[in-house]
Design a protein around this motif. Sequence first.
Motif, PDB file in Angstrom:
ATOM      1  N   UNK A  81     -19.425  19.894 -41.554  1.00 19.60           N
ATOM      2  CA  UNK A  81     -18.959  21.233 -41.176  1.00 19.60           C
ATOM      3  C   UNK A  81     -17.702  21.147 -40.332  1.00 19.60           C
ATOM      4  N   UNK A  82     -17.673  20.159 -39.417  1.00 21.74           N
ATOM      5  CA  UNK A  82     -16.500  19.982 -38.563  1.00 21.74           C
ATOM      6  C   UNK A  82     -15.264  19.647 -39.412  1.00 21.74           C
ATOM      7  N   UNK A  83     -15.449  18.760 -40.386  1.00 24.13           N
ATOM      8  CA  UNK A  83     -14.340  18.382 -41.262  1.00 24.13           C
ATOM      9  C   UNK A  83     -13.846  19.584 -42.057  1.00 24.13           C
ATOM     10  N   UNK A  84     -14.780  20.377 -42.577  1.00 20.16           N
ATOM     11  CA  UNK A  84     -14.412  21.572 -43.349  1.00 20.16           C
ATOM     12  C   UNK A  84     -13.678  22.578 -42.472  1.00 20.16           C
ATOM     13  N   UNK A  85     -14.180  22.764 -41.231  1.00 18.11           N
ATOM     14  CA  UNK A  85     -13.543  23.717 -40.315  1.00 18.11           C
ATOM     15  C   UNK A  85     -12.111  23.311 -40.002  1.00 18.11           C
ATOM     16  N   UNK A  86     -11.901  22.006 -39.805  1.00 21.56           N
ATOM     17  CA  UNK A  86     -10.554  21.517 -39.514  1.00 21.56           C
ATOM     18  C   UNK A  86      -9.632  21.740 -40.715  1.00 21.56           C
ATOM     19  N   UNK A  87     -10.152  21.499 -41.923  1.00 25.02           N
ATOM     20  CA  UNK A  87      -9.343  21.715 -43.124  1.00 25.02           C
ATOM     21  C   UNK A  87      -9.010  23.193 -43.306  1.00 25.02           C
ATOM     22  N   UNK A  88     -10.004  24.066 -43.023  1.00 27.50           N
ATOM     23  CA  UNK A  88      -9.765  25.499 -43.154  1.00 27.50           C
ATOM     24  C   UNK A  88      -8.723  25.985 -42.155  1.00 27.50           C
ATOM     25  N   UNK A  89      -8.754  25.387 -40.950  1.00 27.55           N
ATOM     26  CA  UNK A  89      -7.772  25.767 -39.936  1.00 27.55           C
ATOM     27  C   UNK A  89      -6.362  25.407 -40.402  1.00 27.55           C
ATOM     28  N   UNK A  90      -6.227  24.201 -40.956  1.00 25.35           N
ATOM     29  CA  UNK A  90      -4.925  23.780 -41.477  1.00 25.35           C
ATOM     30  C   UNK A  90      -4.481  24.685 -42.623  1.00 25.35           C
ATOM     31  N   UNK A  91      -5.448  25.064 -43.474  1.00 22.57           N
ATOM     32  CA  UNK A  91      -5.120  25.931 -44.602  1.00 22.57           C
ATOM     33  C   UNK A  91      -4.672  27.310 -44.127  1.00 22.57           C
ATOM     34  N   UNK A  92      -5.331  27.829 -43.070  1.00 16.77           N
ATOM     35  CA  UNK A  92      -4.963  29.137 -42.529  1.00 16.77           C
ATOM     36  C   UNK A  92      -3.547  29.113 -41.979  1.00 16.77           C
ATOM     37  N   UNK A  93      -3.220  28.043 -41.245  1.00 11.16           N
ATOM     38  CA  UNK A  93      -1.859  27.912 -40.717  1.00 11.16           C
ATOM     39  C   UNK A  93      -0.839  27.860 -41.864  1.00 11.16           C
ATOM     40  N   UNK A  94      -1.210  27.158 -42.940  1.00 16.24           N
ATOM     41  CA  UNK A  94      -0.296  27.045 -44.076  1.00 16.24           C
ATOM     42  C   UNK A  94      -0.101  28.398 -44.756  1.00 16.24           C
ATOM     43  N   UNK A  95      -1.193  29.182 -44.878  1.00 16.23           N
ATOM     44  CA  UNK A  95      -1.089  30.496 -45.510  1.00 16.23           C
ATOM     45  C   UNK A  95      -0.203  31.439 -44.708  1.00 16.23           C
ATOM     46  N   UNK A  96      -0.380  31.400 -43.362  1.00 12.97           N
ATOM     47  CA  UNK A  96       0.462  32.248 -42.511  1.00 12.97           C
ATOM     48  C   UNK A  96       1.919  31.846 -42.635  1.00 12.97           C
ATOM     49  N   UNK A  97       2.165  30.542 -42.674  1.00  9.58           N
ATOM     50  CA  UNK A  97       3.538  30.066 -42.832  1.00  9.58           C
ATOM     51  C   UNK A  97       4.139  30.566 -44.135  1.00  9.58           C
ATOM     52  N   UNK A  98       3.317  30.566 -45.174  1.00  8.19           N
ATOM     53  CA  UNK A  98       3.795  31.039 -46.476  1.00  8.19           C
ATOM     54  C   UNK A  98       4.133  32.524 -46.419  1.00  8.19           C
ATOM     55  N   UNK A  99       3.284  33.333 -45.757  1.00 11.52           N
ATOM     56  CA  UNK A  99       3.548  34.761 -45.615  1.00 11.52           C
ATOM     57  C   UNK A  99       4.824  35.012 -44.806  1.00 11.52           C
ATOM     58  N   UNK A 100       5.012  34.211 -43.755  1.00  8.70           N
ATOM     59  CA  UNK A 100       6.212  34.350 -42.928  1.00  8.70           C
ATOM     60  C   UNK A 100       7.458  34.067 -43.753  1.00  8.70           C
TER      61      UNK A 100
END
Length: 613
Positions: A338-357
């Motif tokens: 779960x910790x590994x998945x949460x860390x990956x999701x956090x990175x993915x969220x940052x990437x999505x926001x960067x893409x929107x920006x």
Amino acid sequence: MKSSIQLSCILMLFFCFMSCDKKATIRPAITTSLSALDTISQKKPLQALKKIDSLSKYVEAINEAEIAILLFKKGEIYFLNDQYYQALKVHKQTYQLFHKLKDDYNKGRSLITLCAASLHLGKVEEAQEYALEALRISQDITNDRLCAKSYNQLFHLHLKLKDYNKALTYIKKADSVFTHLPDTISKIAIKSNMSSVYVLQKKYNRALENYQEIIQNKQYTKDPKMTVSILNNIGYTYLKAKEEKNAEKFFRGAITLNKNIKAINAAPYKGLGHMYLMLGVHDSATTYYEKALGEYKKHTNHSESIEVYDKLISIAILEEKYQRALEQQIIRDSIQQQQTIAEKNKLLSFANVTYEIKQREAELAYEKELHESNKLLFATIVLSLLLVLIVVGFWLYTTKLRSANTASKLEQRLLRAQMNPHFIFNTLAAIQNIILKGDSLQSSNYIARFSKLIRQNFDYVRKEKISLHQEIGMITNYIETQQLRFNNMFTYTIMVEKAINTREIFIPPMLLQPFVENAIEYGLKHKEEKGKLLIDISETKEGVQFVIEDNGVGRNAFSKQKEIEDEVHATDVFKERLKHRKKGEEKHFYIQDLVNDIKESIGTRVVFKLRML
């Protein structure tokens, strides 16, 4: 994220070009907007990043000072949310901007964050350069707060290097500076840091004296949560000093204060669990560890939950409750996932926001192109670059994600191959027999060895590479555990060529264990006389060669009794790991059946090479 940094650079140049004739002052509207972000920078970092980029509506009038402060805030948000690489890149830009603006104070602030981010990334020499430059600037402009923060960074640097004497020197300097400043929280934090060094030096009385100074400062009681943290730290200090009664007093004091302020803090419960474990009172230790675990689970604190489960597993093994230990190990592994998945999701969220920006910035550039025909060519170039960066960034990110997914699946297969349930239960049974014989010292040694082996398996399998020294240490631990199972029915030798520095050579983890296991299970275990196992590690022109050889019954003889499916599975996983390195090493891997003059099986030899270039 790399493309996000490149995008920030393009935007910075774009904004500079558009505002080169404007006065470099920060308007109150921007200052107010940035101040409002302080409350959400950690709780809602993605929202804060979007808010910063939405301020680009001021593009018509924005100047270099405003660009610098916006980038500075973005870098701080990255740092607060453990995005250290991005923070480092952004703050290098802000440093250059503040240098151009001759803003020494903010230049020093950028250096402080550059130092902290470099330390987190293991770049110690760069961190020292940033901290010393920040210190020089603070002394030039006579800014005590910046000076104290520079000393504090030098403290953390030498603490990381385990140079405790120098660490103490710098934290004491920071303390002397803050003596003249009305910042009680920072003073308390510095005293706590000083105490932590004394604890590492086992100077527990000195640490407790510092905590006594904190307690005498009545200001600290204004923040109940800080008070709980201090009481808990004092409890751990007494625990280190083996003064369990005093430790218990402060842990229980922290728990009482938590109840009074209706706050949740699991640390005191964990401290009591440690104390009772040290005293050998396993029931009480389990009770308090479970209380701490309940609080950590409420707040989804995976790392602390994993640590507590490790303690509970150890207690279960000591109490010979092996089924409970196995159940807890399964839960612990699921939390790790779960910790590994949460860390990956956090990175993915940052990437999505960067893409929107990036999309919003592209739209802004396009609108600018329509309204300012005299800058048509420049706007077209910027827009084209942005589109290319978006495509390349997205492609790089998806490629990295696919690679990470492949590596994750391979890691799971490797872990299943390494942690053989029969080996675990047979070893536990062997340890149980020793316990029943009444040999407490030997049983304790084997429990410690087996626990270390389990931990090594779970720790190393998640690493991309470990040192050859660590690999040899783990395989030695594994072989000696197997010797316990089979009552020393075989001997082993590990030969390493003198020219090889095992601490400087790094290889994928747990390469040797599957073949050593096969040698024992399918060769040596079925041999009537004394068996021999040889591991030979030698240097080649391109890297290192590994040979695992046994004088067991051989694969052909054993295959008449049983299909060696486990060996085939382990070999397939091993080849996949070599292919993943993309060095062609799988072509040099082979398994050889050894025979004597009359074609009788006399053992098996496994050979493979790793390229170090």
